[in-house]
Design an enzyme around this catalytic site. Structure first.
Site, mmCIF file in Angstrom:
data_model
loop_
_atom_site.group_PDB
_atom_site.id
_atom_site.type_symbol
_atom_site.label_atom_id
_atom_site.label_comp_id
_atom_site.label_asym_id
_atom_site.label_seq_id
_atom_site.Cartn_x
_atom_site.Cartn_y
_atom_site.Cartn_z
ATOM 1 N N LYS A 1 0.839 -1.200 0.000
ATOM 2 C CA LYS A 1 0.000 0.000 0.000
ATOM 3 C C LYS A 1 0.877 1.254 0.000
ATOM 4 O O LYS A 1 0.691 2.156 -0.800
ATOM 5 C CB LYS A 1 -0.916 -0.030 1.223
ATOM 6 C CG LYS A 1 -1.795 1.178 1.357
ATOM 7 C CD LYS A 1 -2.732 1.037 2.552
ATOM 8 C CE LYS A 1 -3.411 2.367 2.824
ATOM 9 N NZ LYS A 1 -4.303 2.335 3.970
ATOM 10 N N GLU B 1 10.481 -4.629 4.457
ATOM 11 C CA GLU B 1 10.546 -6.054 4.102
ATOM 12 C C GLU B 1 10.228 -6.241 2.620
ATOM 13 O O GLU B 1 10.914 -6.978 1.902
ATOM 14 C CB GLU B 1 9.539 -6.869 4.937
ATOM 15 C CG GLU B 1 9.861 -6.974 6.417
ATOM 16 C CD GLU B 1 9.268 -5.832 7.233
ATOM 17 O OE1 GLU B 1 8.919 -4.776 6.651
ATOM 18 O OE2 GLU B 1 9.175 -5.988 8.465
ATOM 19 N N GLY C 1 -4.840 -1.714 5.078
ATOM 20 C CA GLY C 1 -4.063 -2.863 4.602
ATOM 21 C C GLY C 1 -4.759 -4.185 4.893
ATOM 22 O O GLY C 1 -4.870 -5.061 4.038
ATOM 23 N N ARG C 2 -5.250 -4.340 6.113
ATOM 24 C CA ARG C 2 -5.855 -5.625 6.516
ATOM 25 C C ARG C 2 -7.278 -5.786 5.975
ATOM 26 O O ARG C 2 -7.916 -6.805 6.235
ATOM 27 C CB ARG C 2 -5.822 -5.750 8.041
ATOM 28 C CG ARG C 2 -6.401 -4.567 8.794
ATOM 29 C CD ARG C 2 -6.054 -4.645 10.286
ATOM 30 N NE ARG C 2 -6.489 -3.479 11.041
ATOM 31 C CZ ARG C 2 -5.792 -2.360 11.184
ATOM 32 N NH1 ARG C 2 -4.619 -2.237 10.597
ATOM 33 N NH2 ARG C 2 -6.257 -1.356 11.910
ATOM 34 N N GLU D 1 -4.761 -6.440 14.836
ATOM 35 C CA GLU D 1 -4.220 -5.130 14.455
ATOM 36 C C GLU D 1 -5.324 -4.068 14.557
ATOM 37 O O GLU D 1 -5.058 -2.898 14.777
ATOM 38 C CB GLU D 1 -3.636 -5.181 13.032
ATOM 39 C CG GLU D 1 -2.547 -4.155 12.800
ATOM 40 C CD GLU D 1 -1.853 -4.266 11.448
ATOM 41 O OE1 GLU D 1 -2.489 -4.033 10.407
ATOM 42 O OE2 GLU D 1 -0.656 -4.583 11.427
ATOM 43 N N HIS E 1 -5.846 -33.141 18.016
ATOM 44 C CA HIS E 1 -4.761 -33.999 18.486
ATOM 45 C C HIS E 1 -3.595 -33.169 18.994
ATOM 46 O O HIS E 1 -2.483 -33.685 19.127
ATOM 47 C CB HIS E 1 -4.314 -34.935 17.360
ATOM 48 C CG HIS E 1 -5.395 -35.915 17.001
ATOM 49 N ND1 HIS E 1 -5.520 -37.143 17.618
ATOM 50 C CD2 HIS E 1 -6.433 -35.811 16.146
ATOM 51 C CE1 HIS E 1 -6.573 -37.768 17.128
ATOM 52 N NE2 HIS E 1 -7.157 -36.981 16.230
ATOM 53 N N LYS F 1 9.593 -0.947 14.163
ATOM 54 C CA LYS F 1 10.195 -0.612 12.863
ATOM 55 C C LYS F 1 11.316 0.406 13.054
ATOM 56 O O LYS F 1 12.396 0.281 12.478
ATOM 57 C CB LYS F 1 9.143 0.010 11.936
ATOM 58 C CG LYS F 1 8.057 -0.929 11.455
ATOM 59 C CD LYS F 1 7.167 -0.177 10.455
ATOM 60 C CE LYS F 1 5.895 -0.924 10.149
ATOM 61 N NZ LYS F 1 4.946 -0.161 9.346
HETATM 62 O O1 F6P Z 1 3.282 -2.833 9.744
HETATM 63 C C1 F6P Z 1 1.923 -3.091 9.630
HETATM 64 C C2 F6P Z 1 1.410 -2.739 8.291
HETATM 65 O O2 F6P Z 1 1.354 -1.374 8.144
HETATM 66 C C3 F6P Z 1 0.058 -3.374 8.032
HETATM 67 O O3 F6P Z 1 -0.982 -2.636 8.536
HETATM 68 C C4 F6P Z 1 0.073 -3.516 6.555
HETATM 69 O O4 F6P Z 1 -0.899 -4.421 6.132
HETATM 70 C C5 F6P Z 1 1.481 -3.991 6.330
HETATM 71 O O5 F6P Z 1 2.240 -3.246 7.257
HETATM 72 C C6 F6P Z 1 2.022 -3.815 4.952
HETATM 73 O O6 F6P Z 1 1.997 -2.481 4.538
HETATM 74 P P1 F6P Z 1 2.172 -2.089 3.029
HETATM 75 O O7 F6P Z 1 1.058 -2.699 2.256
HETATM 76 O O8 F6P Z 1 2.141 -0.594 3.008
HETATM 77 O O9 F6P Z 1 3.504 -2.627 2.565
#
Ligand code: F6P
Length: 553
Positions: A214, A220, A276-277, A362, A393, A517
């Protein structure tokens, strides 16, 4: 901001409706589900609702008619319906980020009008869906080729959190609807092993990377995408011009996408009013759409829409997301339930609970209210679970005989999914027999008298007794279709919404992820050079020193 949702609210635990629930809880005492069922032979049917294709049985919940009335009164007193309507209207109910919350617009019909800052967002939603559909068709048919002219055989989605969990989950859920000669993989972890394992057996010439972010700033994702680009160009022995045929982006940040070197013509857009979620039915679902095709994707959207409409219009007594949300409030506060299990009886739902963890935790893992005051009531639970029967189990022992109160949702389907060979179809009844047996055992247990009557020696009776009275909801559908998946996700989205509204937290921000972060950014150079270690606390400094020495630095 003039709407009700922005006005200062009486703290939840000072509302008379809250006090009424506390009193009712005391009166209920240890009343057992065995008694509640004995008192009302119709309870099973009476305490079940339908929404779309989902039958939702809440009769094994620790509630009476009075509980339900009191919970609905709490919902009314806390303005759940008003906040819901404000959300659907596109008001900026995400107050800490000053954003509208409009994932519902992602599945609105083309002729709907939903405005953000005076602009109808629906045409843009449908334009992106059409662009996704055209692209998906080209990849699926082999018309879209890579740099060397070969058709795409593997799609690798690089994203994390909401830009990974949704499509990764849905790809698993709808695997039997996918084009089987087109593989989709998901890379999220910044641990290089994730990317390595995803690409090690791939032919770069047949691989398409989807960079899903987003913000397009998530470390990452940008790190993995950069490494993927190096891998691709290295494998192909090609220059930058190969990127356009092998990389597309899903983002709200066109500038970031262009800076990365992806042609913005190959960017699928979404908007800051999609959290995002809450985003996998936006452009973030491109990998899924490529896998299942645009038609199935639209069926899934129709499923979402169906539950949106139900949530928006169904009276409180029949409103399933409202009910499920209120039940969570009930257990969290008045039974001290710290967690909530989601236990799907479908192998295809193996990633469902992991997806819900972000959606729920979240959103509602908050400890200040919307005005910034510390809350003095319980908020979001720990959400966990894995598919049955595996869990049976492993950890169900604790559900049945442990000391924790753990409400659980059981999700199952009458028919096995699509292309299962007939020899394996027979196993479905066994799976579902377990599904029904578990909620029965959890609710009714086995009394010491029943155990003793079986001739069990007295000293073993306590060990073999099942207290029961563990609350569960059973969600049953005919079949796990794209539409049913959409219905299920929308159901949980709105359940989470209801709880956030009652608890008066902002369910749409996630400031709690920021500190880690920032600190990681500070620590990374210390790992490399050792400089700056003195500024760290003594524990972290010692650990970093050990790490550096283990790395031979
Ligand atoms: O660090 C959490 C977060 O901001 C989430 O809310 C989001 O889904 C995820 O990181 C990834 O963010 P992006 O889509 O901006 O890479």
């Amino acid at each position: 901001m003039t709407a009700n949702h922005a006005t200062i609210r009486t703290p939840l635990d000072r509302l008379p409706q809250w006090a009424a629930l506390a009193k009712h809880r005391e009166e209920l005492g240890e009343q057992h589900l065995r008694e509640l069922f004995a008192a009302d032979p119709e309870r099973g049917r009476r305490y079940s609702l339908r929404v779309g294709d989902l039958l939702v049985d809440y009769s094994k919940q620790l509630v009476t008619d009075e509980t339900l009335v009191l919970l609905r009164e709490l919902a009314a007193a806390t303005g759940v319906a008003e906040l819901r309507d404000a959300m659907f209207r596109g008001e900026k109910i995400n107050i800490t980020e000053d954003r509208a919350v409009l994932h519902t617009a992602l599945r609105a019909p083309g002729d709907a009008v939903i405005e953000v800052d005076g602009e109808n967002v629906v045409p843009a939603v449908h334009a992106v869906l059409d662009k996704m559909a055209a692209f998906s068709d080209r990849v699926r048919s082999g018309e879209w080729t890579g740099y060397t002219g070969k058709r795409i055989r593997t799609v690798v989605n690089i994203g994390i959190g909401g830009s990974d969990l949704g499509p990764a989950m849905a790809y698993e859920v709808l695997r039997s609807y996918t084009q089987r000669d087109l593989d989709v993989r998901f890379v999220s972890n910044v641990d290089g092993a994730d990317l390595h394992e995803a690409v090690r057996d791939l032919d770069a010439a047949e691989t398409l990377f989807i960079v899903a972010s987003k913000t397009f700033t998530t470390i990452e994702t940008i790190t993995n995408a950069t490494s993927a680009r190096e891998w691709l160009l290295g494998q192909l022995g090609a220059g930058q011009d190969a990127v356009a045929k092998h990389f597309v982006a899903l983002s709200t940040n066109a500038e970031g996408v262009a800076d990365f070197g992806i042609d913005v013509a190959n960017m699928f857009e979404f908007w800051d009013w999609v959290g995002g979620r809450y985003s996998y039915d936006s452009a973030i679902g491109l990998s899924l759409m490529i896998a299942i095709g645009p038609e199935r994707f639209r069926e899934m959207l129709a499923g979402f829409r169906l539950v949106d409409e139900h949530f928006r219009t169904a009276p409180a007594e029949e409103n399933v997301p409202l009910l499920l949300g209120l039940l969570g409030v009930w257990y969290g506060e008045f039974f001290d339930a710290q967690s909530h299990a989601v236990l799907p009886y479908s192998h295809y739902l193996s990633k469902f609970t992991a997806y819900l963890q972000q959606l729920d935790m979240e959103s509602n893992g908050k400890s200040v209210d919307r005005e910034g005051n510390p809350v003095t009531w319980q908020t979001g639970p720990v959400v966990w679970g894995t598919p049955g029967t595996n869990g049976q189990h492993a950890y169900y022992q604790l559900l049945h005989q442990g000391t924790k109160m753990i409400p659980a949702d059981f999700i199952g389907f009458a028919k096995p999914v699509g292309d299962l060979p007939s020899g394996l179809v027979a196993q479905h009844d066994l799976l579902m027999a377990n599904f029904f047996a578990q909620t029965q055992a959890l609710a009714f247990g086995k009394t010491p008298q029943e155990v003793a009557a079986e001739g069990v020696p007295a000293r073993l009776v306590p060990h073999k007794t099942f207290k029961g009275n563990h609350p569960t909801t059973t969600i049953l559908a005919a079949e796990l279709t794209p539409s049913v998946l959409g219905q299920l996700i929308a159901l949980y989205e709105h359940k989470v919404f209801v709880q956030g509204a009652v608890w008066n937290v902002d369910s749409f921000d996630q400031w709690g992820v920021e500190l880690g972060k920032v600190l990681a950014k500070r620590i990374e150079p210390v790992l490399l050079t050792g400089e700056g270690a003195e500024a760290l606390d003594s524990s972290t400094a010692a650990l970093v020193a050990d790490y550096r020495s283990l790395r031979g630095r």
